[in-house]
Design a protein around this motif. Sequence first.
Motif, mmCIF file in Angstrom:
data_model
loop_
_atom_site.group_PDB
_atom_site.id
_atom_site.type_symbol
_atom_site.label_atom_id
_atom_site.label_comp_id
_atom_site.label_asym_id
_atom_site.label_seq_id
_atom_site.Cartn_x
_atom_site.Cartn_y
_atom_site.Cartn_z
ATOM 1 N N ARG A 1 0.832 -1.205 0.000
ATOM 2 C CA ARG A 1 0.000 0.000 0.000
ATOM 3 C C ARG A 1 0.868 1.256 0.000
ATOM 4 O O ARG A 1 0.560 2.240 -0.651
ATOM 5 N N PHE A 2 1.951 1.202 0.753
ATOM 6 C CA PHE A 2 2.847 2.363 0.765
ATOM 7 C C PHE A 2 3.488 2.566 -0.604
ATOM 8 O O PHE A 2 3.499 3.673 -1.148
ATOM 9 N N LEU A 3 4.019 1.484 -1.173
ATOM 10 C CA LEU A 3 4.719 1.595 -2.456
ATOM 11 C C LEU A 3 3.788 2.098 -3.559
ATOM 12 O O LEU A 3 4.178 2.899 -4.403
ATOM 13 N N LEU A 4 2.560 1.613 -3.495
ATOM 14 C CA LEU A 4 1.538 2.021 -4.455
ATOM 15 C C LEU A 4 1.318 3.539 -4.394
ATOM 16 O O LEU A 4 1.314 4.231 -5.404
ATOM 17 N N THR A 5 1.165 4.040 -3.191
ATOM 18 C CA THR A 5 0.964 5.476 -3.004
ATOM 19 C C THR A 5 2.198 6.242 -3.459
ATOM 20 O O THR A 5 2.097 7.246 -4.161
ATOM 21 N N ALA A 6 3.373 5.750 -3.086
ATOM 22 C CA ALA A 6 4.609 6.434 -3.454
ATOM 23 C C ALA A 6 4.809 6.439 -4.978
ATOM 24 O O ALA A 6 5.187 7.456 -5.554
ATOM 25 N N HIS B 1 -1.232 0.132 -12.317
ATOM 26 C CA HIS B 1 -0.178 0.936 -12.949
ATOM 27 C C HIS B 1 0.919 1.295 -11.951
ATOM 28 O O HIS B 1 2.024 1.639 -12.334
ATOM 29 N N TYR B 2 0.568 1.268 -10.668
ATOM 30 C CA TYR B 2 1.543 1.614 -9.637
ATOM 31 C C TYR B 2 2.171 0.379 -9.004
ATOM 32 O O TYR B 2 2.922 0.472 -8.041
ATOM 33 N N TYR B 3 1.838 -0.768 -9.537
ATOM 34 C CA TYR B 3 2.519 -2.014 -9.192
ATOM 35 C C TYR B 3 3.598 -2.169 -10.267
ATOM 36 O O TYR B 3 3.298 -2.561 -11.398
ATOM 37 N N ILE B 4 4.849 -1.874 -9.935
ATOM 38 C CA ILE B 4 5.823 -1.691 -11.008
ATOM 39 C C ILE B 4 6.015 -2.929 -11.886
ATOM 40 O O ILE B 4 6.280 -2.807 -13.060
ATOM 41 N N GLU B 5 5.846 -4.114 -11.298
ATOM 42 C CA GLU B 5 6.057 -5.319 -12.104
ATOM 43 C C GLU B 5 4.843 -5.675 -12.957
ATOM 44 O O GLU B 5 4.886 -6.609 -13.739
ATOM 45 N N MET B 6 3.743 -4.928 -12.805
ATOM 46 C CA MET B 6 2.557 -5.202 -13.634
ATOM 47 C C MET B 6 2.502 -4.301 -14.862
ATOM 48 O O MET B 6 1.740 -4.542 -15.792
ATOM 49 N N ARG B 7 3.307 -3.258 -14.834
ATOM 50 C CA ARG B 7 3.194 -2.224 -15.863
ATOM 51 C C ARG B 7 3.326 -2.743 -17.286
ATOM 52 O O ARG B 7 2.557 -2.364 -18.159
ATOM 53 N N ASN C 1 -6.632 -8.052 -2.635
ATOM 54 C CA ASN C 1 -7.199 -7.528 -1.385
ATOM 55 C C ASN C 1 -7.430 -6.032 -1.452
ATOM 56 O O ASN C 1 -8.445 -5.525 -0.969
ATOM 57 N N ILE C 2 -6.471 -5.332 -2.017
ATOM 58 C CA ILE C 2 -6.599 -3.879 -2.144
ATOM 59 C C ILE C 2 -7.807 -3.538 -3.020
ATOM 60 O O ILE C 2 -8.609 -2.661 -2.698
ATOM 61 N N MET C 3 -7.977 -4.273 -4.108
ATOM 62 C CA MET C 3 -9.120 -4.045 -4.997
ATOM 63 C C MET C 3 -10.433 -4.287 -4.261
ATOM 64 O O MET C 3 -11.385 -3.517 -4.395
ATOM 65 N N LEU C 4 -10.462 -5.357 -3.482
ATOM 66 C CA LEU C 4 -11.668 -5.723 -2.741
ATOM 67 C C LEU C 4 -12.037 -4.609 -1.770
ATOM 68 O O LEU C 4 -13.178 -4.153 -1.709
ATOM 69 N N GLU C 5 -11.033 -4.172 -1.038
ATOM 70 C CA GLU C 5 -11.206 -3.111 -0.063
ATOM 71 C C GLU C 5 -11.699 -1.846 -0.758
ATOM 72 O O GLU C 5 -12.620 -1.176 -0.302
#
Length: 311
Positions: free
Chosen positions: A110-115, A251-257, A297-301
Amino acid sequence: MKGVIIKSTGSWYEVKAENGDILKARLKGIFRLEASKDTNPIAVGDRVSVSTEDADNSWVIDEIEARDNYILRSSPKHKGARQILAANIDQALLIVTMGNPRTSTGFIDRFLLTAEAYHIPTVIVFNKQDMLDEKGKKKQDYVSKIYESIGYKTLFVSALKKEHLDEVKALMKDKTSLIAGHSGVGKSTLMNAVQPHLDLRTENISRITGKGMHTTTFAEMHPLDFGGSVIDTPGIREFGIMDFKPEEISHYYIEMREALKNCKFNNCIHENEPGCAVKKAYEDGSISEERFSNYLNIMLEYKNNYKHWEQ
Ligand SMILES: Nc1nc2c(ncn2[C@@H]2O[C@H](COP(=O)(O)OP(=O)(O)OP(=O)(O)O)[C@@H](O)[C@H]2O)c(=O)[nH]1
Ligand SMILES: [Mg+2]
Ligand SMILES: [Zn+2]
């Protein structure tokens, strides 16, 4: 006169002026009205203009420059409100511990995503090396490899024993660094160790909950003798709020880009859509189990918490 906010308590601010003076300032009324969504209209790191307004010579902030970036968390006091932790930062050091307190990969993600969303390079600093047992070491190896394999830099230090701090200092030199992480991971201890005579308050972990007790209550910026500055922040319990669309999260998950460019639908959220290239990358093993399940989980939330999901 221009300056930078170095401390914000919500009602008054400390400004380091261009000439080096530290001024106490209030905020002009108009900014408070504009700040409807954020609980704090001004954050540490903000570049401002101040002037003396009245006879008693007190300072007033009358202009805020546009921010290069900032990092948000959900306000601990007001549900649904955002709080800007700090602005105009060069990098974040996310301090994590495997135990006492435990930092989960869900929190790290969650932190990395925001950053990533705000273009803030992040280094993950594993603290409290001195108190890791065999099991903790294994866990740390497992967790650190996940992040190293996708390109994040990691460091392994002991703030208490002052071990491997040269690497931390080298990173911090001539930059503005934000120190973030759960309460009790050792943020203030680390800063005291890299910058002598800072004397920030630190606190024992609660014996009952095993968690920190939120010793640091306001973000504050401190100059570093060896060049640069550092912002100590209060412990973050969780990052509940993100102000971007669901389909942007990956897009903020660097390995998914790379993979997500090949999804059949361009608003794919990689759950169960046909032709999803991200899901395929996960099944092929090039996206880690841990990261993908945190993502779901993040998507669900996100879907449960945000009404604008359907819009
Ligand atoms: N064994 C060990 N203890 C540490 C280390 N770093 C910090 N601690 C201890 O962890 C406790 C919490 O440290 P703080 O520096 O207050 O933690 P913090 O992250 O600033 O916490 P908040 O201000 O509440 O967000 C203190 O008792 C520190 O002495 C370390 O490297 N090893
Ligand atoms: Mg602290
Ligand atoms: Zn997809």
